[in-house]
Design an enzyme around this catalytic site. Structure first.
Site, PDB file in Angstrom:
ATOM      1  N   GLU A 125       0.832  -1.238   0.082  1.00 49.98           N
ATOM      2  CA  GLU A 125       0.092   0.096   0.044  1.00 49.98           C
ATOM      3  C   GLU A 125       0.765   1.162   0.103  1.00 49.98           C
ATOM      4  O   GLU A 125       0.805   2.136   0.906  1.00 49.98           O
ATOM      5  CB  GLU A 125      -1.054  -0.091   1.238  1.00 49.98           C
ATOM      6  CG  GLU A 125      -1.897  -1.353   1.215  1.00 49.98           C
ATOM      7  CD  GLU A 125      -3.187  -1.051   1.991  1.00 49.98           C
ATOM      8  OE1 GLU A 125      -3.239  -0.182   2.931  1.00 49.98           O
ATOM      9  OE2 GLU A 125      -4.056  -1.993   1.652  1.00 49.98           O
ATOM     10  N   GLU A 146      -4.606  -8.905  -0.019  1.00 44.60           N
ATOM     11  CA  GLU A 146      -5.381  -8.821   1.273  1.00 44.60           C
ATOM     12  C   GLU A 146      -6.665  -8.855   0.939  1.00 44.60           C
ATOM     13  O   GLU A 146      -7.112  -7.936   0.187  1.00 44.60           O
ATOM     14  CB  GLU A 146      -4.965  -7.450   2.020  1.00 44.60           C
ATOM     15  CG  GLU A 146      -3.505  -7.546   2.344  1.00 44.60           C
ATOM     16  CD  GLU A 146      -3.270  -6.230   3.287  1.00 44.60           C
ATOM     17  OE1 GLU A 146      -4.179  -5.689   3.872  1.00 44.60           O
ATOM     18  OE2 GLU A 146      -1.912  -5.879   3.170  1.00 44.60           O
TER      19      GLU A 146
HETATM   20  O1  AHR Z   1      -4.717  -5.962   7.413  1.00 43.29           O
HETATM   21  C1  AHR Z   1      -4.727  -4.649   8.059  1.00 43.29           C
HETATM   22  C2  AHR Z   1      -4.098  -3.726   7.249  1.00 43.29           C
HETATM   23  O2  AHR Z   1      -4.947  -3.463   6.023  1.00 43.29           O
HETATM   24  C3  AHR Z   1      -2.634  -3.805   6.566  1.00 43.29           C
HETATM   25  O3  AHR Z   1      -1.508  -3.624   7.460  1.00 43.29           O
HETATM   26  C4  AHR Z   1      -2.812  -2.771   5.553  1.00 43.29           C
HETATM   27  O4  AHR Z   1      -2.141  -3.317   4.445  1.00 43.29           O
HETATM   28  C5  AHR Z   1      -4.170  -2.775   5.175  1.00 43.29           C
HETATM   29  O5  AHR Z   1      -4.594  -1.326   4.849  1.00 43.29           O
END
Ligand code: AHR
Length: 493
Positions: free
Chosen positions: A180, A299
């Site tokens: 990110e 994610e």
């Molecule tokens: O999974 C929690 C957070 O969500 C992670 O650290 C980040 O990459 C995302 O915004």
């Protein structure tokens, strides 16, 4: 009642479902790594080299396939050298991202580092996926990490690995170039990140990073600007996108309290995962090719408002979330030609985890049961399916009440189905193209409510039960209870 119909077009193959699509993500956040996976010398639970055996057993039984670590946002504040060498000499640091409000997680002990992570991957038979630090690191640090892990030559870093107990290289294939980076990973604009990515990936590749994962965005325009600036698409094997559903774009209630409107909105939001893959694919195909660059949904999962920094992003793991995950897995299967890997967030205790722990035991969540039911898809060939069902209107878009996907191999066809209806059983005919033999089925959550969630005491109640399969004119038909997920094995004739 006329049944819904799932048409399985066995002759229209999409691609192999990469095992890496059923991957997971573990960050140094709350009780995911510390407590859920790593307990070190704490002898309240049996461990192998400090790693909880109960967690390992559940994960091994499920099949983790590929595990991403150490973050998340944590990755761009993490310096890998802090986590190697004698444990008692490792520096103690602040956890810059996930310290808030959690006294016990404020200090990162670095007890769980590269060797411990690779050991975990060996124990659960997962491919390691390391996310390198771009935001506060530099290409030298990242490429040194690659050398430490992967080189067999007689270099100082390879010797250091041997001194730390690993004579043989770790052969880490997957290397994330930041996380990110448009946000917590350094606040880069897409053009600046493209410059950084080129520099990092170039040097990481020279030292043996086989496959690199570039950071993408939910915003197609950001991805397009990054790809336009990159000019060297060969340096990138995967473009990452993240998609959480629940707290971000509308009111879906909490994990366990929601009204009818909120109930369906969560499903509407979960459909964004598939749409986002399509949007990222369109961007990739403008500047490179989705034949060469896969999409890593590294994610994804439900994230409810109660999962906050203060409680280490913990939430109850409900049946509704598990049924939503089933639809997302179907969407991955439909896009097996685009999605190269995916990581449910996060493996243990955090967000939509598959395993929960306390100080004495570990148990599976309803979402664990869904992934388990979907495991026959892993490595099989996805085929086109079309679903004819009713839809429910939401503030976002209409939600089909039945979701399905199918794969086949030499044994037959495997079809997964879910009924998203809050309160209605649905009869579903599964019309598999061509001659088929008998069919057997299993169903999850037949006797549960969508708001039910797993605890140490009740976890076994979410296990699958047999599903009756009747036949109408040679077509298998199943009755799916409201808010349930099923797997149907249809033999080849
Ligand atoms: O999974 C929690 C957070 O969500 C992670 O650290 C980040 O990459 C995302 O915004």
């Amino acid at each position: 009642m006329t049944p819904d119909t799932v048409r399985v077009r066995r002759n229209e193959e999409i691609d192999r479902v990469n095992p890496e699509i059923h991957g997971h993500f573990a960050e140094h956040l709350g009780r995911c790594v510390y407590g859920g996976i790593w307990v070190g010398d704490d002898d309240r639970v049996p461990t192998t080299d400090g790693i909880r055996e109960d967690t390992v057993e559940l994960l091994s039984d499920l099949g983790v396939h590929q595990l991403r670590w150490p973050g998340g946002c944590f990755a761009d504040a993490y310096h890998w050298r802090d986590g190697v060498g004698p444990r008692e000499e490792r520096p103690r640091r602040t956890n810059d991202f996930w310290a808030q409000g959690r006294e016990e997680a404020f200090v990162e002990s670095n007890a769980f580092g590269t060797e411990e992570f690779v050991r975990l991957c060996e124990l659960v038979d997962a491919e390691p996926f390391l996310a390198a630090n771009v935001g506060s690191g530099d290409p030298r640090e990242a490429s040194d990490w690659v050398e430490y892990c992967n080189r067999d030559d007689d270099t100082t870093l390879a010797r250091e690995r041997a001194e730390n107990g690993s004579e043989e290289p770790h052969d880490v294939t997957y290397w994330g170039v930041g996380n990110e980076n448009w946000g917590c990973g350094g606040q880069f604009d897409p053009e600046t990140y493209a410059d950084e990515f080129r520099r990092f990936a170039h040097f990481m590749r020279l030292r043996g990073a086989e496959e690199t994962i570039a950071c993408g965005h939910i915003d197609e325009d950001w991805n397009r600007r990054f790809l336009a600036e990159l000019t060297e698409p060969d340096l990138m094997d995967h473009l990452s996108i993240h998609r959480y559903f629940g707290r971000w774009d509308g009111d879906c209630g909490s994990a366990t309290e929601f009204d009818e409107e909120q109930y369906y909105l969560l499903f509407a939001e979960s459909l964004k995962v598939g749409r986002q893959i399509d949007s990222a694919a369109a961007a990739i195909d403008t500047y490179a090719s989705t034949d060469d660059v896969g999409i890593a949904v590294d994610e994804w999962g439900a994230w409810h408002p109660e999962a906050a920094s203060e409680n280490g992003l913990e939430q109850e793991n409900s049946v509704r979330d598990a049924v939503a995950a089933a639809g997302v897995l179907d969407d991955f299967t439909h896009r097996a030609d685009l999605v190269s890997m995916a990581n449910l967030a996060q493996t243990v205790n955090v967000l939509q985890c598959v395993v929960q722990t306390d100080e004495e035991a570990a148990w599976p969540t309803p979402t664990y049961r869904v992934l388990d039911l979907y495991s026959p898809h892993v490595g099989a060939t996805a085929v086109r399916t079309a679903v004819e069902t009713d839809e429910i209107e939401t503030d976002l878009w209409d939600v089909p009440l039945v979701s399905a996907s199918a794969t086949h191999d030499e044994e037959g066809t495997y079809v997964t189905l879910s009924n998203r209806s809050l309160d209605e059983e649905r009869s579903v005919a599964v019309a598999v193209e061509g001659e088929v033999g008998g069919a057997t089925g299993e169903v999850l959550f037949a006797d549960s409510d969508p708001a039910d969630y797993s605890t140490r005491e009740n976890a076994a109640e979410f296990a699958s039960t047999d599903l009756d399969v009747s036949t109408e004119d040679g077509t298998p038909v199943v009755d799916l209870p409201a808010n349930s997920v099923a797997g149907l094995s249809v033999e080849s004739a």
